[in-house]
Scaffold this motif. Structure first.
Motif, PDB file in Angstrom:
ATOM      1  N   GLY A 101       1.238  -1.787  -0.212  1.00 19.49           N
ATOM      2  CA  GLY A 101      -0.203   0.384   0.009  1.00 19.49           C
ATOM      3  C   GLY A 101       1.232   0.896   0.002  1.00 19.49           C
ATOM      4  O   GLY A 101       0.744   2.988   0.739  1.00 19.49           O
ATOM      5  N   GLY A 102       2.083   1.517  -0.687  1.00 19.99           N
ATOM      6  CA  GLY A 102       3.393   2.583  -0.933  1.00 19.99           C
ATOM      7  C   GLY A 102       4.456   1.856  -0.356  1.00 19.99           C
ATOM      8  O   GLY A 102       4.730   0.925  -0.074  1.00 19.99           O
ATOM      9  N   ALA A 103       4.970   2.973  -0.538  1.00 24.08           N
ATOM     10  CA  ALA A 103       6.638   2.619   0.732  1.00 24.08           C
ATOM     11  C   ALA A 103       6.814   3.727   2.217  1.00 24.08           C
ATOM     12  O   ALA A 103       6.586   4.412   1.728  1.00 24.08           O
ATOM     13  CB  ALA A 103       7.595   2.999  -0.825  1.00 24.08           C
ATOM     14  N   ILE A 104       7.812   3.223   2.223  1.00 25.28           N
ATOM     15  CA  ILE A 104       8.463   4.390   2.966  1.00 25.28           C
ATOM     16  C   ILE A 104       9.050   5.751   2.679  1.00 25.28           C
ATOM     17  O   ILE A 104       9.227   5.676   1.929  1.00 25.28           O
ATOM     18  CB  ILE A 104       9.425   3.087   4.108  1.00 25.28           C
ATOM     19  CG1 ILE A 104       8.953   2.604   4.726  1.00 25.28           C
ATOM     20  CG2 ILE A 104      10.105   4.588   5.727  1.00 25.28           C
ATOM     21  CD1 ILE A 104      10.221   1.533   5.644  1.00 25.28           C
ATOM     22  N   ASN A 105       7.714   6.655   3.914  1.00 21.99           N
ATOM     23  CA  ASN A 105       8.797   8.040   2.995  1.00 21.99           C
ATOM     24  C   ASN A 105       8.738   9.185   4.111  1.00 21.99           C
ATOM     25  O   ASN A 105       7.485   9.342   3.851  1.00 21.99           O
ATOM     26  CB  ASN A 105       7.694   8.300   1.589  1.00 21.99           C
ATOM     27  CG  ASN A 105       8.129   9.811   1.043  1.00 21.99           C
ATOM     28  OD1 ASN A 105       8.609   9.740   1.244  1.00 21.99           O
ATOM     29  ND2 ASN A 105       7.597  10.355   0.478  1.00 21.99           N
ATOM     30  N   PRO A 106       9.442   8.689   4.566  1.00 22.82           N
ATOM     31  CA  PRO A 106       9.597  10.118   5.384  1.00 22.82           C
ATOM     32  C   PRO A 106       9.340  11.153   5.671  1.00 22.82           C
ATOM     33  O   PRO A 106       8.825  12.160   6.167  1.00 22.82           O
ATOM     34  CB  PRO A 106      11.257   9.777   6.471  1.00 22.82           C
ATOM     35  CG  PRO A 106      11.638   8.492   6.348  1.00 22.82           C
ATOM     36  CD  PRO A 106      11.073   8.412   4.892  1.00 22.82           C
ATOM     37  N   GLU A 164      13.314   1.310  -2.231  1.00 23.74           N
ATOM     38  CA  GLU A 164      14.797   1.096  -1.068  1.00 23.74           C
ATOM     39  C   GLU A 164      15.069   1.305   0.248  1.00 23.74           C
ATOM     40  O   GLU A 164      15.557   0.216   0.428  1.00 23.74           O
ATOM     41  CB  GLU A 164      16.729   1.366  -2.331  1.00 23.74           C
ATOM     42  CG  GLU A 164      16.425   1.627  -3.791  1.00 23.74           C
ATOM     43  CD  GLU A 164      16.867   0.114  -3.657  1.00 23.74           C
ATOM     44  OE1 GLU A 164      17.521  -0.591  -2.993  1.00 23.74           O
ATOM     45  OE2 GLU A 164      16.873  -0.953  -4.749  1.00 23.74           O
ATOM     46  N   ALA A 165      14.442   2.299   0.638  1.00 25.48           N
ATOM     47  CA  ALA A 165      13.872   2.161   1.934  1.00 25.48           C
ATOM     48  C   ALA A 165      13.558   1.243   2.044  1.00 25.48           C
ATOM     49  O   ALA A 165      13.595   0.857   3.550  1.00 25.48           O
ATOM     50  CB  ALA A 165      13.784   3.352   2.525  1.00 25.48           C
ATOM     51  N   THR A 166      11.754   0.863   1.385  1.00 25.17           N
ATOM     52  CA  THR A 166      11.365   0.162   2.476  1.00 25.17           C
ATOM     53  C   THR A 166      12.045  -1.618   2.109  1.00 25.17           C
ATOM     54  O   THR A 166      11.584  -2.455   3.781  1.00 25.17           O
ATOM     55  CB  THR A 166      10.018   0.054   1.298  1.00 25.17           C
ATOM     56  OG1 THR A 166       9.979   1.589   1.162  1.00 25.17           O
ATOM     57  CG2 THR A 166       9.603  -0.301   1.802  1.00 25.17           C
ATOM     58  N   ALA A 167      12.357  -2.084   1.114  1.00 26.68           N
ATOM     59  CA  ALA A 167      13.225  -3.492   1.458  1.00 26.68           C
ATOM     60  C   ALA A 167      13.817  -3.078   2.124  1.00 26.68           C
ATOM     61  O   ALA A 167      14.353  -4.685   2.735  1.00 26.68           O
ATOM     62  CB  ALA A 167      13.999  -3.843  -0.283  1.00 26.68           C
TER      63      ALA A 167
END
Length: 199
Positions: A107-112, A149-152
């Protein structure tokens, strides 16, 4: 710029991803000039998709039933899960006809910067799916950008200690591309992911 209903339509279309002001205006005037039957079908399709489409209770893919067709398919392997960011990524992978396992849509990716952290994604649901030890391999197919990449990396730190085989989709040069136009990161990944050829 326009009055009433036409400006409202342009404004609403302009809120769609990838639709700028000019495109919104062009689409609005296309709708205005279209046959009323065509416009009615478009409106019905929009209403219908909001009423009938939901997210699969297992993987998070789009579905018209509690489970998507992939999760209901008994021929799909239960031992491999491919983790993707969005439901549209499932379609892209399915088109290759290379993967016969199941999916998990985050449902998305980590994005601070965008205010999206791990708790905003379907990571807890993934961990629940992995708890019974049926799955032996997890393929991380997040986008090859900073957020992906951060999520992986985050997922790999969670999954590797569980004794699972964790892999990441290779990334590198597109077929038909020229080396001179490749950026440094893409070219670097292509070198990292090189494979041995045999005669």
């Amino acid at each position: 710029m326009y009055e009433g209903a036409i400006q409202d339509l342009v404004d609403e279309l302009g809120r769609l991803p990838g639709v700028g002001p000019k495109s919104a205006q062009r689409i609005a005037f296309h709708i205005l000039a279209a046959d009323p039957g065509d416009v009615r079908r478009l409106a019905d399709a929009l209403t219908e998709v909001k009423l009938r489409v939901q997210f699969c209770e297992i993987c998070g893919n789009v579905a018209q039933e509690p489970q998507c067709r992939i999760c209901r398919d008994p021929r799909r392997s239960l031992t491999t899960i491919c983790v993707v960011e969005e439901a549209k990524d499932v379609v892209a992978i399915e088109r290759t006809r290379e993967f016969r396992g199941r999916y998990h849509v985050l449902g998305g990716a980590i994005n601070p910067i965008g205010g999206v952290g791990p708790d905003d994604l379907r990571i807890a649901q993934l961990m629940t799916r992995l708890a019974d030890a049926t799955v032996t391999e997890v393929i991380l197919a997040t986008d090859p950008n900073v957020e992906g990449e951060a999520t992986a990396t985050y997922l790999a730190r969670l999954l590797v200690p569980m004794g699972l085989t964790v892999s990441r989709l290779a990334s590198g040069l597109p077929v038909g591309g020229d080396l001179e136009y490749a950026d440094e990161v893409t070219l670097g990944r292509a070198f990292e992911g090189r494979r041995r050829l045999s005669a």
